[in-house]
Design a protein around this motif. Sequence first.
Motif, mmCIF file in Angstrom:
data_model
loop_
_atom_site.group_PDB
_atom_site.id
_atom_site.type_symbol
_atom_site.label_atom_id
_atom_site.label_comp_id
_atom_site.label_asym_id
_atom_site.label_seq_id
_atom_site.Cartn_x
_atom_site.Cartn_y
_atom_site.Cartn_z
ATOM 1 N N PRO A 39 0.893 -1.269 -0.039
ATOM 2 C CA PRO A 39 -0.172 -0.014 0.104
ATOM 3 C C PRO A 39 0.752 1.381 -0.022
ATOM 4 N N ALA A 167 -6.148 -5.188 -1.502
ATOM 5 C CA ALA A 167 -6.389 -4.147 -0.471
ATOM 6 C C ALA A 167 -5.856 -2.866 -0.749
ATOM 7 N N ALA A 168 -4.700 -2.994 -1.191
ATOM 8 C CA ALA A 168 -3.835 -1.903 -1.595
ATOM 9 C C ALA A 168 -4.528 -1.182 -2.873
ATOM 10 N N CYS A 171 -7.294 0.482 -1.500
ATOM 11 C CA CYS A 171 -6.781 1.785 -0.770
ATOM 12 C C CYS A 171 -6.319 2.978 -1.725
ATOM 13 N N SER A 172 -5.912 2.711 -2.748
ATOM 14 C CA SER A 172 -5.500 3.499 -3.984
ATOM 15 C C SER A 172 -6.568 4.359 -4.481
ATOM 16 N N SER A 204 -6.098 4.782 3.818
ATOM 17 C CA SER A 204 -5.588 3.813 4.889
ATOM 18 C C SER A 204 -6.836 3.056 5.806
ATOM 19 N N TYR A 207 -7.962 0.683 3.491
ATOM 20 C CA TYR A 207 -7.014 -0.819 3.327
ATOM 21 C C TYR A 207 -7.191 -1.707 4.566
ATOM 22 N N CYS A 210 -10.280 -3.532 4.379
ATOM 23 C CA CYS A 210 -10.219 -4.701 3.425
ATOM 24 C C CYS A 210 -9.514 -5.949 3.903
#
Length: 234
Positions: A39, A167-168, A171-172, A204, A207, A210
Amino acid sequence: MFGKSILPSLAESCAKNDKKAMQSGLTKMLIVTSIIAIPAGMGIAVLSEPILRFLFGGRETEIQVCIMPMSILGIAVIFLAIATPCFSILQTLGKPHKAIIIMLAGGIIKLFLNIILIRQPIINISGAAISTLVSEVFICVLSVRSVCKMADLKPKVSEIFVKPTYAAIMCSVTAVLSHETLTKIAHLQINHRFVTLFSIGIGSTMYFFCLYLLCETPKNIVNYIFSKKNPQNP
């Protein structure tokens, strides 16, 4: 640094010739490193412009030049972070020469690509970032492969790479959408630094949410790594 913290317990497992504990420890190390590195690298890649404006506000020319190289280097961060503790593990396992050979080969690749890419007008300064990325991917793949081969470890690809990557990505996307939304309502005179920090915070949060849904347990993994002795059933 989280990944390197496994070295004391790993050295103990090697001394006792406890192969099962060593394999378990290496898996935990790779999971923790990926959970932090993926992430972070993706965040730098997708928010390169806001981050540069946050750090170097007012230097518009430099910012425009550095946006693309920083995005590329953000991805390189992921591979660098994963490879770094692997080098320490190779030294712990008594094979420091392998780490040296891998680093030397990666340096040669980077130098060779620098000479070719930077001279291209279309690529220009981004060529250095591209060569770094290619070099770090090469180093990461070889270092992880060497560690897994020496420990006879079959890495859990889903747990180590797939789930943190998914998950990253969430997040992005969340961070970018948050930044774009707040930027559109900039008529409210919202400070751009606050917008960047808020977007990172929202990303975050998504993230870790997730990770929770994917049944990841970062807290338990961190506790395992920092424990003095490995549990019998991690």
